[in-house]
Design a protein around this motif. Sequence first.
Motif, short mmCIF file in Angstrom:
data_model
loop_
_atom_site.label_atom_id
_atom_site.label_comp_id
_atom_site.label_asym_id
_atom_site.label_seq_id
_atom_site.Cartn_x
_atom_site.Cartn_y
_atom_site.Cartn_z
N UNK A 99 -46.43 5.14 24.29
CA UNK A 99 -45.74 6.38 24.61
C UNK A 99 -44.50 6.56 23.71
N UNK A 100 -43.86 5.46 23.40
CA UNK A 100 -42.69 5.54 22.52
C UNK A 100 -43.07 6.02 21.14
N UNK A 101 -44.23 5.54 20.64
CA UNK A 101 -44.68 6.00 19.33
C UNK A 101 -45.02 7.48 19.34
N UNK A 151 -19.28 10.61 10.47
CA UNK A 151 -20.13 11.31 11.43
C UNK A 151 -21.58 10.85 11.33
N UNK A 152 -22.04 10.61 10.10
CA UNK A 152 -23.42 10.13 9.92
C UNK A 152 -23.59 8.75 10.54
N UNK A 153 -22.61 7.87 10.34
CA UNK A 153 -22.66 6.53 10.94
C UNK A 153 -22.68 6.62 12.46
N UNK A 154 -21.85 7.50 13.00
CA UNK A 154 -21.85 7.67 14.46
C UNK A 154 -23.18 8.19 14.97
N UNK A 155 -23.75 9.17 14.24
CA UNK A 155 -25.04 9.71 14.65
C UNK A 155 -26.14 8.65 14.58
N UNK A 156 -26.09 7.84 13.50
CA UNK A 156 -27.08 6.77 13.38
C UNK A 156 -26.94 5.76 14.52
N UNK A 157 -25.69 5.40 14.80
CA UNK A 157 -25.48 4.44 15.89
C UNK A 157 -25.93 5.02 17.22
N UNK A 158 -25.61 6.30 17.45
CA UNK A 158 -26.02 6.94 18.70
C UNK A 158 -27.54 7.06 18.78
N UNK A 189 -29.92 5.39 21.54
CA UNK A 189 -30.87 6.17 22.34
C UNK A 189 -32.28 5.60 22.23
N UNK A 190 -32.67 5.21 21.03
CA UNK A 190 -34.02 4.66 20.85
C UNK A 190 -34.17 3.33 21.57
N UNK A 218 -36.38 0.51 26.17
CA UNK A 218 -36.23 -0.29 27.38
C UNK A 218 -36.84 0.42 28.59
N UNK A 219 -36.59 1.73 28.71
CA UNK A 219 -37.15 2.49 29.84
C UNK A 219 -38.66 2.51 29.79
N UNK A 220 -39.21 2.74 28.59
CA UNK A 220 -40.66 2.78 28.47
C UNK A 220 -41.28 1.41 28.72
N UNK A 221 -40.60 0.36 28.29
CA UNK A 221 -41.12 -0.98 28.50
C UNK A 221 -41.18 -1.35 29.98
N UNK A 222 -40.21 -0.84 30.75
CA UNK A 222 -40.16 -1.15 32.18
C UNK A 222 -41.10 -0.25 32.97
#
Length: 271
Positions: free
Chosen positions: A215-217, A165-172, A176-177, A182-186
């Motif tokens: 904004x990301x920071x 579960x921790x690995x899945x949360x880290x991957x998720x 997300x980050x 990518x959204x903030x860069x565009x």
Amino acid sequence: MLRAEVEERAAGEAAAAGLSEAAHLELLELCEEQFTHLEKLQNEIILCEPEFSENLQEQSVNGLIATEAELKQWLSVEPSLLPSNSEILLQAGKEEMLKLCSELEMVVSCYEAKRDKLKETKELEQKWLEEKKKVLVAVTNHFERLKMEKEKFSGHSILLDTKEKIQKMKAYHEKLMETLGDVLEVHVPLLQNETSSSKKKKNIEQEISEDLISLGDILEVLMNKALETPHDPYVTIDHTFWPPYVEMLLRHGIAVRHQENNFKIRLENFF
């Protein structure tokens, strides 16, 4: 006829026992006396018998009275002693001892058979008890082994499940980050200072832009603060926060300003 048979039998027993002639004669005289007394009593009983009565109740009462009278008479009679002849007493004692020994042998034989039976039953019960003890020990060991395996398997499986579960949360979280970056860069690029007209103004904005964070920071600082100190999720706005970014977060409901301090904001609760 009966007297002759008894006397003949007594003579045979006396001869077999090896009694003397005197003892033999004394026994015969004793038998004669007893038979004479028996005949006398028999004649008295015949003479005293009541005539037949058609009344059964009266006949029963008379029989009962006669029986009670006979019982009282027998109770009052003193028992006669054995003959004083030592040979007869010795022979009678031998016969009684032989009879008693025979009875005791029968009792001993019965008790030995009973003892052997109880011994056999005891051995069977002990064997059954030993088998049950072995079964109990085997079942207890098996239960303890299964219990330990279950605990070990449960703890190991919980650990593996938690790690997964921790690995899945880290991957998720990383996904997300990356998507947020990518959204903030565009849509929200970094600050550009090429639109300044005067050189002095351009130099000042360049100095300011070097301290400002993206904004990301800002979002990362707000999220870290909310996770690390959920009891105090507010972040103080300093010169590194570009006001348009802060205003955009407030207007779109991503961040919330402190009720008493306008220079503090926190991430909005999305749950």
